[in-house]
Enzyme design. Structure first.
Site, PDB file in Angstrom:
ATOM      1  N   SER A  41       0.823  -1.209   0.000  1.00 23.31           N
ATOM      2  CA  SER A  41       0.000   0.000   0.000  1.00 23.31           C
ATOM      3  C   SER A  41       0.858   1.262   0.000  1.00 23.31           C
ATOM      4  CB  SER A  41      -0.909   0.025   1.228  1.00 23.31           C
ATOM      5  OG  SER A  41      -1.724  -1.124   1.266  1.00 23.31           O
TER       6      SER A  41
HETATM    7  N1  SAH Z   1      -1.041  -5.065   3.893  1.00 19.19           N
HETATM    8  C1  SAH Z   1      -0.249  -5.311   2.683  1.00 19.19           C
HETATM    9  C2  SAH Z   1      -0.938  -4.900   1.394  1.00 19.19           C
HETATM   10  C3  SAH Z   1      -2.091  -5.741   1.140  1.00 19.19           C
HETATM   11  S1  SAH Z   1      -2.395  -6.153  -0.540  1.00 19.19           S
HETATM   12  C4  SAH Z   1       1.105  -4.668   2.774  1.00 19.19           C
HETATM   13  O1  SAH Z   1       1.386  -3.936   3.737  1.00 19.19           O
HETATM   14  O2  SAH Z   1       1.921  -4.910   1.885  1.00 19.19           O
HETATM   15  C5  SAH Z   1      -3.767  -7.234  -0.168  1.00 19.19           C
HETATM   16  C6  SAH Z   1      -3.348  -8.608   0.251  1.00 19.19           C
HETATM   17  O3  SAH Z   1      -4.539  -9.291   0.679  1.00 19.19           O
HETATM   18  C7  SAH Z   1      -2.794  -9.431  -0.901  1.00 19.19           C
HETATM   19  O4  SAH Z   1      -1.538  -9.930  -0.549  1.00 19.19           O
HETATM   20  C8  SAH Z   1      -3.807 -10.557  -1.065  1.00 19.19           C
HETATM   21  O5  SAH Z   1      -3.241 -11.790  -1.453  1.00 19.19           O
HETATM   22  C9  SAH Z   1      -4.421 -10.645   0.325  1.00 19.19           C
HETATM   23  N2  SAH Z   1      -5.737 -11.267   0.430  1.00 19.19           N
HETATM   24  C10 SAH Z   1      -6.784 -11.197  -0.432  1.00 19.19           C
HETATM   25  N3  SAH Z   1      -7.832 -11.915   0.033  1.00 19.19           N
HETATM   26  C11 SAH Z   1      -7.443 -12.451   1.223  1.00 19.19           C
HETATM   27  C12 SAH Z   1      -8.069 -13.308   2.179  1.00 19.19           C
HETATM   28  N4  SAH Z   1      -9.322 -13.784   2.020  1.00 19.19           N
HETATM   29  N5  SAH Z   1      -7.355 -13.649   3.277  1.00 19.19           N
HETATM   30  C13 SAH Z   1      -6.083 -13.211   3.469  1.00 19.19           C
HETATM   31  N6  SAH Z   1      -5.439 -12.425   2.590  1.00 19.19           N
HETATM   32  C14 SAH Z   1      -6.096 -12.040   1.479  1.00 19.19           C
END
Ligand code: SAH
Length: 233
Positions: free
Chosen positions: A79
């Site tokens: 992000s």
């Molecule tokens: N917090 C992260 C950015 C998140 S990007 C950082 O600091 O880099 C969103 C993430 O959510 C992705 O890696 C994606 O694979 C994950 N994601 C999507 N659906 C999900 C679910 N049901 N459970 C856990 N993770 C999930």
């Protein structure tokens, strides 16, 4: 950036200081949305200490301190630092840090920032490869209070509940009920609410004594969607 590791570290430290200034500027520019221009000093202090260059792929390292999201592989992104600052602030962590749950570990940068603020963090990532990379990096950097697990984060982490705060860093059209159940009364849940690819709004939800949620809408945002099945890519 300079290839000499010692001066490279200095360069990154300077870049980090510039990033903090940029975040502060953007917070002021967006105060009409945020309804405040005060940010928890622990947030900026944590961002000033977490080496974001370690949370991006090696070929992205020279861009690590741009105030923008970056690709981290597997179709996912780390992000934008400003958004990390806003979301970390909105959680209103207790003085001692508290227990925080995160859906969507991704690069683990957000989790590390919360860890640096003193929180005990439980973060779930649906893509096993990203979860494994995050775990190894957090261990290497000494974030012992940030716990990562591969799995469907929609279901939360019942063994570690209840949580003081919950942060969802992927977008969904509704608030996951299992996570509401794992939030303390008075606790806050921050998430991008809205359809994937469509208009999403960053919302803060506060759990009321009767279990319902009071909702405040803040910023238009764009996050990758919450998925329910691991994607092979
Ligand atoms: N917090 C992260 C950015 C998140 S990007 C950082 O600091 O880099 C969103 C993430 O959510 C992705 O890696 C994606 O694979 C994950 N994601 C999507 N659906 C999900 C679910 N049901 N459970 C856990 N993770 C999930």
């Amino acid at each position: 950036m300079n290839p000499d590791p010692r001066t490279e570290n200095d360069d990154f430290a300077r870049a980090r200081a510039r990033l903090i200034e940029e975040i502060e500027r953007e917070l002021i520019e967006t105060r009409a949305y945020l309804k405040t221009d005060h940010i928890d000093p622990r947030v900026l202090d944590a961002i000033a200490r977490v080496p974001r260059e370690r949370f991006v792929p090696p070929d992205m390292r020279q861009h690590a301190y741009r105030n923008q999201p970056l690709p981290i592989g597997n179709g996912q992104t780390i992000s934008q630092p400003y958004i990390v600052a806003v979301m970390s602030d909105l959680l209103q962590l207790p003085a001692a840090g508290g227990r925080v749950y995160e859906l969507g570990t991704g690069s683990a940068y957000q989790a590390a920032v919360l860890g640096a603020m003193g929180a005990e963090v439980y973060s779930v990532e649906i893509q096993p490869e990203l979860a494994a990379r995050a775990e190894a990096l957090l261990a290497e950097l000494g974030f012992g209070r940030v716990h990562v697990r591969a799995g469907d984060g929609y279901l939360g982490w019942p063994q570690a509940a209840p949580f003081d705060a919950i942060i969802i860093t992927a977008a969904g059209p509704e608030v996951p009920q299992p996570l509401v159940d794992q939030l303390k009364t008075g606790g806050r849940l921050v998430m991008p609410l809205g359809p994937s690819g469509g208009a999403q709004t960053l919302v803060v939800l506060v759990k009321q004594p009767d279990g319902t949620l009071a909702q405040r809408e803040l910023l238009p945002v764009r996050f990758v969607p919450i998925t329910r099945d691991p994607i092979d890519s």
